[in-house]
Motif scaffolding. Sequence first.
Motif, PDB file in Angstrom:
ATOM      1  N   PRO A  80       0.790  -1.016   0.237  1.00 37.39           N
ATOM      2  CA  PRO A  80      -0.047   0.412   0.315  1.00 37.39           C
ATOM      3  C   PRO A  80       0.690   1.417   0.128  1.00 37.39           C
ATOM      4  O   PRO A  80       1.838   1.586   0.625  1.00 37.39           O
ATOM      5  N   GLY A  81       0.597   2.550  -0.950  1.00 40.33           N
ATOM      6  CA  GLY A  81       1.422   3.483  -0.585  1.00 40.33           C
ATOM      7  C   GLY A  81       0.667   4.531  -1.249  1.00 40.33           C
ATOM      8  O   GLY A  81      -0.749   4.764  -0.975  1.00 40.33           O
ATOM      9  N   THR A  82       1.335   5.620  -1.490  1.00 44.24           N
ATOM     10  CA  THR A  82       0.385   7.216  -1.634  1.00 44.24           C
ATOM     11  C   THR A  82       1.536   7.874  -2.554  1.00 44.24           C
ATOM     12  O   THR A  82       3.237   7.559  -2.548  1.00 44.24           O
ATOM     13  N   ALA A  83       1.185   8.703  -3.573  1.00 46.74           N
ATOM     14  CA  ALA A  83       2.074   9.337  -4.633  1.00 46.74           C
ATOM     15  C   ALA A  83       1.275  10.650  -4.657  1.00 46.74           C
ATOM     16  O   ALA A  83      -0.122  10.747  -5.027  1.00 46.74           O
ATOM     17  N   THR A  84       1.919  11.867  -5.051  1.00 45.80           N
ATOM     18  CA  THR A  84       1.733  13.170  -5.990  1.00 45.80           C
ATOM     19  C   THR A  84       2.293  12.855  -6.857  1.00 45.80           C
ATOM     20  O   THR A  84       3.416  12.868  -6.960  1.00 45.80           O
ATOM     21  N   VAL A  85       1.384  13.588  -7.938  1.00 47.92           N
ATOM     22  CA  VAL A  85       1.857  13.356  -9.511  1.00 47.92           C
ATOM     23  C   VAL A  85       2.005  14.979  -9.777  1.00 47.92           C
ATOM     24  O   VAL A  85       0.716  15.482  -9.449  1.00 47.92           O
ATOM     25  N   ALA A  86       2.191  15.488 -10.874  1.00 46.93           N
ATOM     26  CA  ALA A  86       2.182  16.938 -11.244  1.00 46.93           C
ATOM     27  C   ALA A  86       1.854  16.765 -12.823  1.00 46.93           C
ATOM     28  O   ALA A  86       3.016  15.772 -13.486  1.00 46.93           O
ATOM     29  N   LEU A  87       0.988  16.789 -12.956  1.00 42.32           N
ATOM     30  CA  LEU A  87       0.587  17.189 -14.176  1.00 42.32           C
ATOM     31  C   LEU A  87       0.256  18.496 -14.970  1.00 42.32           C
ATOM     32  O   LEU A  87      -0.674  19.479 -14.276  1.00 42.32           O
ATOM     33  N   PRO A  88       0.302  18.385 -16.077  1.00 43.68           N
ATOM     34  CA  PRO A  88      -0.440  20.205 -16.507  1.00 43.68           C
ATOM     35  C   PRO A  88      -1.396  20.134 -16.942  1.00 43.68           C
ATOM     36  O   PRO A  88      -2.225  19.588 -16.641  1.00 43.68           O
ATOM     37  N   LEU A  89      -1.870  21.695 -16.929  1.00 41.66           N
ATOM     38  CA  LEU A  89      -3.603  21.513 -16.714  1.00 41.66           C
ATOM     39  C   LEU A  89      -3.728  21.460 -17.997  1.00 41.66           C
ATOM     40  O   LEU A  89      -2.966  21.517 -19.107  1.00 41.66           O
ATOM     41  N   ARG A  90      -5.030  21.910 -18.281  1.00 39.88           N
ATOM     42  CA  ARG A  90      -5.927  21.236 -19.421  1.00 39.88           C
ATOM     43  C   ARG A  90      -5.522  22.134 -20.275  1.00 39.88           C
ATOM     44  O   ARG A  90      -5.901  23.472 -19.862  1.00 39.88           O
ATOM     45  N   GLY A  91      -5.429  22.097 -21.665  1.00 35.79           N
ATOM     46  CA  GLY A  91      -5.757  23.246 -22.664  1.00 35.79           C
ATOM     47  C   GLY A  91      -3.871  24.137 -22.209  1.00 35.79           C
ATOM     48  O   GLY A  91      -3.822  25.104 -22.940  1.00 35.79           O
TER      49      GLY A  91
END
Length: 82
Positions: free
Chosen positions: A68-79
């Motif tokens: 089990p675990g957690t993660a945080t990802v950075a994603l580009p904003l839509r558009g």
Amino acid sequence: AALLARTITDWIGGRGRLVEYSVQNRAVALAGQELTFGGSVAAKRLSDNIGLVDLEIAGRRGDVVLMPGTATVALPLRGDRP
């Protein structure tokens, strides 16, 4: 744990970035056993104009949670295109 991290990086694609990653190894997986990796979105937020997504993740053998675990990802904003 490396296969779980790869699952996340494959999911976020080339424009995303793995920001935080934490897992616990709670059981042993042996060679030849079928494993599944996945997760769900726990929260989304905007920080300094960067879209951050918090994930609850897990590596499983059938119904047994091995990692089990957690993660945080950075994603580009839509558009948001280069």
